[in-house]
Design a protein around this motif. Structure first.
Motif, PDB file in Angstrom:
ATOM      1  N   ARG A   1       0.835  -1.196   0.000  1.00  0.00           N
ATOM      2  CA  ARG A   1       0.000   0.000   0.000  1.00  0.00           C
ATOM      3  C   ARG A   1       0.870   1.247   0.000  1.00  0.00           C
ATOM      4  O   ARG A   1       2.060   1.203   0.323  1.00  0.00           O
ATOM      5  N   MET A   2       0.240   2.363  -0.308  1.00  0.00           N
ATOM      6  CA  MET A   2       0.975   3.619  -0.417  1.00  0.00           C
ATOM      7  C   MET A   2       1.279   4.248   0.943  1.00  0.00           C
ATOM      8  O   MET A   2       2.273   4.954   1.109  1.00  0.00           O
ATOM      9  N   LEU A   3       0.414   4.022   1.929  1.00  0.00           N
ATOM     10  CA  LEU A   3       0.535   4.714   3.216  1.00  0.00           C
ATOM     11  C   LEU A   3       0.146   3.786   4.346  1.00  0.00           C
ATOM     12  O   LEU A   3      -0.807   3.000   4.222  1.00  0.00           O
ATOM     13  N   TYR A   4       0.894   3.865   5.453  1.00  0.00           N
ATOM     14  CA  TYR A   4       0.618   3.048   6.634  1.00  0.00           C
ATOM     15  C   TYR A   4       0.559   3.955   7.864  1.00  0.00           C
ATOM     16  O   TYR A   4       1.504   4.700   8.142  1.00  0.00           O
ATOM     17  N   PHE A   5      -0.555   3.891   8.578  1.00  0.00           N
ATOM     18  CA  PHE A   5      -0.699   4.584   9.858  1.00  0.00           C
ATOM     19  C   PHE A   5      -0.491   3.564  10.975  1.00  0.00           C
ATOM     20  O   PHE A   5      -1.178   2.533  11.018  1.00  0.00           O
ATOM     21  N   TYR A   6       0.419   3.859  11.883  1.00  0.00           N
ATOM     22  CA  TYR A   6       0.643   3.019  13.059  1.00  0.00           C
ATOM     23  C   TYR A   6       0.125   3.770  14.282  1.00  0.00           C
ATOM     24  O   TYR A   6       0.624   4.849  14.596  1.00  0.00           O
ATOM     25  N   ILE A   7      -0.861   3.207  14.951  1.00  0.00           N
ATOM     26  CA  ILE A   7      -1.470   3.856  16.113  1.00  0.00           C
ATOM     27  C   ILE A   7      -1.250   2.953  17.323  1.00  0.00           C
ATOM     28  O   ILE A   7      -1.789   1.846  17.392  1.00  0.00           O
ATOM     29  N   SER A   8      -0.466   3.426  18.268  1.00  0.00           N
ATOM     30  CA  SER A   8      -0.155   2.635  19.451  1.00  0.00           C
ATOM     31  C   SER A   8      -1.311   2.664  20.439  1.00  0.00           C
ATOM     32  O   SER A   8      -2.043   3.655  20.541  1.00  0.00           O
ATOM     33  N   ASP A   9      -1.468   1.575  21.196  1.00  0.00           N
ATOM     34  CA  ASP A   9      -2.489   1.578  22.251  1.00  0.00           C
ATOM     35  C   ASP A   9      -2.129   2.561  23.362  1.00  0.00           C
ATOM     36  O   ASP A   9      -2.964   2.892  24.208  1.00  0.00           O
ATOM     37  N   TYR A  10      -0.892   3.057  23.345  1.00  0.00           N
ATOM     38  CA  TYR A  10      -0.489   4.088  24.309  1.00  0.00           C
ATOM     39  C   TYR A  10      -1.385   5.318  24.205  1.00  0.00           C
ATOM     40  O   TYR A  10      -1.760   5.910  25.218  1.00  0.00           O
TER      41      TYR A  10
ATOM     42  N   VAL B   1      -3.563  -4.307  22.741  1.00  0.00           N
ATOM     43  CA  VAL B   1      -3.747  -4.713  21.350  1.00  0.00           C
ATOM     44  C   VAL B   1      -2.789  -5.851  21.029  1.00  0.00           C
ATOM     45  O   VAL B   1      -1.581  -5.743  21.272  1.00  0.00           O
ATOM     46  N   THR B   2      -3.322  -6.935  20.498  1.00  0.00           N
ATOM     47  CA  THR B   2      -2.516  -8.050  20.020  1.00  0.00           C
ATOM     48  C   THR B   2      -3.019  -8.439  18.635  1.00  0.00           C
ATOM     49  O   THR B   2      -4.029  -7.908  18.154  1.00  0.00           O
ATOM     50  N   SER B   3      -2.338  -9.369  18.004  1.00  0.00           N
ATOM     51  CA  SER B   3      -2.784  -9.829  16.689  1.00  0.00           C
ATOM     52  C   SER B   3      -4.128 -10.539  16.771  1.00  0.00           C
ATOM     53  O   SER B   3      -4.821 -10.680  15.759  1.00  0.00           O
ATOM     54  N   ALA B   4      -4.511 -10.981  17.983  1.00  0.00           N
ATOM     55  CA  ALA B   4      -5.786 -11.683  18.153  1.00  0.00           C
ATOM     56  C   ALA B   4      -6.965 -10.737  18.333  1.00  0.00           C
ATOM     57  O   ALA B   4      -8.119 -11.153  18.170  1.00  0.00           O
ATOM     58  N   GLY B   5      -6.712  -9.468  18.674  1.00  0.00           N
ATOM     59  CA  GLY B   5      -7.820  -8.537  18.865  1.00  0.00           C
ATOM     60  C   GLY B   5      -7.461  -7.404  19.800  1.00  0.00           C
ATOM     61  O   GLY B   5      -6.317  -7.272  20.251  1.00  0.00           O
ATOM     62  N   VAL B   6      -8.469  -6.585  20.088  1.00  0.00           N
ATOM     63  CA  VAL B   6      -8.305  -5.422  20.970  1.00  0.00           C
ATOM     64  C   VAL B   6      -9.100  -5.668  22.243  1.00  0.00           C
ATOM     65  O   VAL B   6     -10.304  -5.969  22.183  1.00  0.00           O
TER      66      VAL B   6
ATOM     67  N   ASP C   1       0.571  -4.235  20.505  1.00  0.00           N
ATOM     68  CA  ASP C   1       0.446  -2.855  21.004  1.00  0.00           C
ATOM     69  C   ASP C   1       0.130  -1.845  19.917  1.00  0.00           C
ATOM     70  O   ASP C   1       0.231  -0.636  20.155  1.00  0.00           O
ATOM     71  N   THR C   2      -0.261  -2.284  18.720  1.00  0.00           N
ATOM     72  CA  THR C   2      -0.393  -1.359  17.597  1.00  0.00           C
ATOM     73  C   THR C   2      -1.559  -1.724  16.693  1.00  0.00           C
ATOM     74  O   THR C   2      -1.779  -2.897  16.378  1.00  0.00           O
ATOM     75  N   ILE C   3      -2.285  -0.683  16.267  1.00  0.00           N
ATOM     76  CA  ILE C   3      -3.298  -0.818  15.227  1.00  0.00           C
ATOM     77  C   ILE C   3      -2.710  -0.206  13.959  1.00  0.00           C
ATOM     78  O   ILE C   3      -2.300   0.952  13.952  1.00  0.00           O
ATOM     79  N   VAL C   4      -2.645  -0.989  12.903  1.00  0.00           N
ATOM     80  CA  VAL C   4      -2.045  -0.543  11.649  1.00  0.00           C
ATOM     81  C   VAL C   4      -3.147  -0.336  10.608  1.00  0.00           C
ATOM     82  O   VAL C   4      -3.963  -1.237  10.383  1.00  0.00           O
ATOM     83  N   ILE C   5      -3.162   0.846  10.000  1.00  0.00           N
ATOM     84  CA  ILE C   5      -4.076   1.135   8.898  1.00  0.00           C
ATOM     85  C   ILE C   5      -3.254   1.148   7.618  1.00  0.00           C
ATOM     86  O   ILE C   5      -2.390   1.996   7.431  1.00  0.00           O
TER      87      ILE C   5
END
Length: 360
Positions: free
Chosen positions: A91-100, A174-179, A293-297
């Motif tokens: 993809r062209m753009l990646y947003f990384y949003i930490s659970d912090y 946040v884990t790969s299994a869910g929030v 610990d991260t949500i990636v868009i």
């Protein structure tokens, strides 16, 4: 330059170059920031040179923290976790949003006593309001006074209210299994009699540990959430109506949460959090990926200028159909062939074989 299979002009670029006009950095803070701002020119030149000569992609990290409006200088007493390495380039753009970032929101809300909630009969659907009555008919108990007889006997024809308090700030994980969101607090039950001037009377208090699970979704450029799971454990802490069976209260509170709290939380979550993009930029093919610990868009980006410019250059393409209907355009040379219609002697039709002419 050339033409494609339909006869349209085609222009292709053999090479592509990019440049960075300027980079501007400003440090905020106290004495250290003032010193760094004196040296920022060197840093700006280094970044600009790197972007121009070496970078095939750009990655930046920013600390995101949410403050309460009335206490904007109170920082959260925990640190942000490290973010996972990005190995995807589809993809062209990646947003990384930490659970912090979300945890700082919970901390600010808890510090300002915002995480408190009263549930009364008027908050429930009309068909469910009777569950908070202290008096109800029928063999099977359908109200709190029937589930806990001591309450019905001591306070007949009254209504119970629930008060929920958070003891500590919720924590998102946040884990790969869910929030997930874990929190703990207290639930107090108070009773009052409608139509009287008597105030509320305390009944019983419970400690509660709760866990939420949710899905994370994308709608355009807004992140949404939907709670899919709720679990809690209750324990009686104090009672003014004698021993209370926690199972009965568990049933009552589960009912109140299912018909009121969960829909209310999902309503808030459905409004979502907009991503910081410009008005003329839209996201395409956006998807959500969960990591530690991260949500990636992950998304592609489309840019649509708000003002469309009509650029008339040396070569302007005119569709064949338009040229056939308007053969007087200066950019078109035509060789017409005129025939007379058999249905109307006064009407003629014109066909044209048109070609392009370059005006340099």
């Amino acid at each position: 330059m050339g033409v494609d299979s339909t006869g349209r002009p085609r222009v292709s670029a053999g090479t592509c170059t990019s440049s960075v006009g300027s980079v501007n950095i400003r440090f905020h803070g106290k004495i250290l920031a003032k010193i760094l701002n004196l040296l920022k020119g060197k840093v700006e030149d280094t970044i600009r040179h790197t972007l121009r000569t070496k970078a095939t992609y750009m990655e930046t990290f920013h600390k995101g923290e949410i403050y309460w409006k009335t206490t904007p200088s109170t920082e959260a007493p925990f640190t942000a976790p490290s973010m996972p390495e990005n190995r995807d380039t589809d993809r062209m753009l990646y947003f990384y949003i930490s659970d912090y970032m979300f945890n700082t929101l919970f901390f600010a809300a808890q510090s300002n006593r915002y995480l408190q909630l009263n549930i009364t009969a008027s908050d429930l659907p009309a068909s469910a309001r009777g569950v908070l009555n202290t008096t109800c008919a029928g063999v099977i108990p359908t109200c709190i006074g029937g589930l806990i007889p001591a309450i019905g006997q001591k306070y007949p024809n009254s209504i119970v209210d629930l008060r929920l308090f958070n003891g500590v700030a919720p924590v998102m994980d946040v884990t790969s299994a869910g929030v997930g969101v874990n929190t703990s607090g207290a639930i107090d039950l108070n009773v009052h009699k409608p139509g009287t001037n008597k105030g509320e009377v305390f009944l019983v208090s419970f400690s509660a540990n709760m866990t939420f699970r949710s899905d994370v979704l994308m709608n355009g450029s807004v992140i949404h959430a939907r709670i899919t799971y709720l679990n809690w454990n209750l324990k009686t802490v104090r009672s003014e109506v004698g021993p209370v069976d926690d199972k009965f209260i568990d049933f009552l509170i589960k009912y109140a949460l299912d018909v009121f709290l969960i829909p209310k939380l999902n309503d808030y979550a459905s409004k979502g959090i907009p991503l910081p993009i410009g008005k003329e930029v839209s996201l395409k093919n956006a998807s959500v990926v969960l990591a530690k610990d991260t949500i990636v868009i992950a998304t592609d980006v489309a840019y649509t200028p708000s003002v469309q410019r009509d650029v008339d250059g040396a070569l302007k393409f005119v569709p064949y159909d338009s040229m056939s209907r308007s053969i007087t355009k200066t950019s078109v040379t035509s060789r017409p062939a005129t025939t007379t219609s058999t249905t109307s002697p006064s009407v003629t039709t014109t066909s044209a074989l048109s070609e392009f002419k370059l005006d340099w």
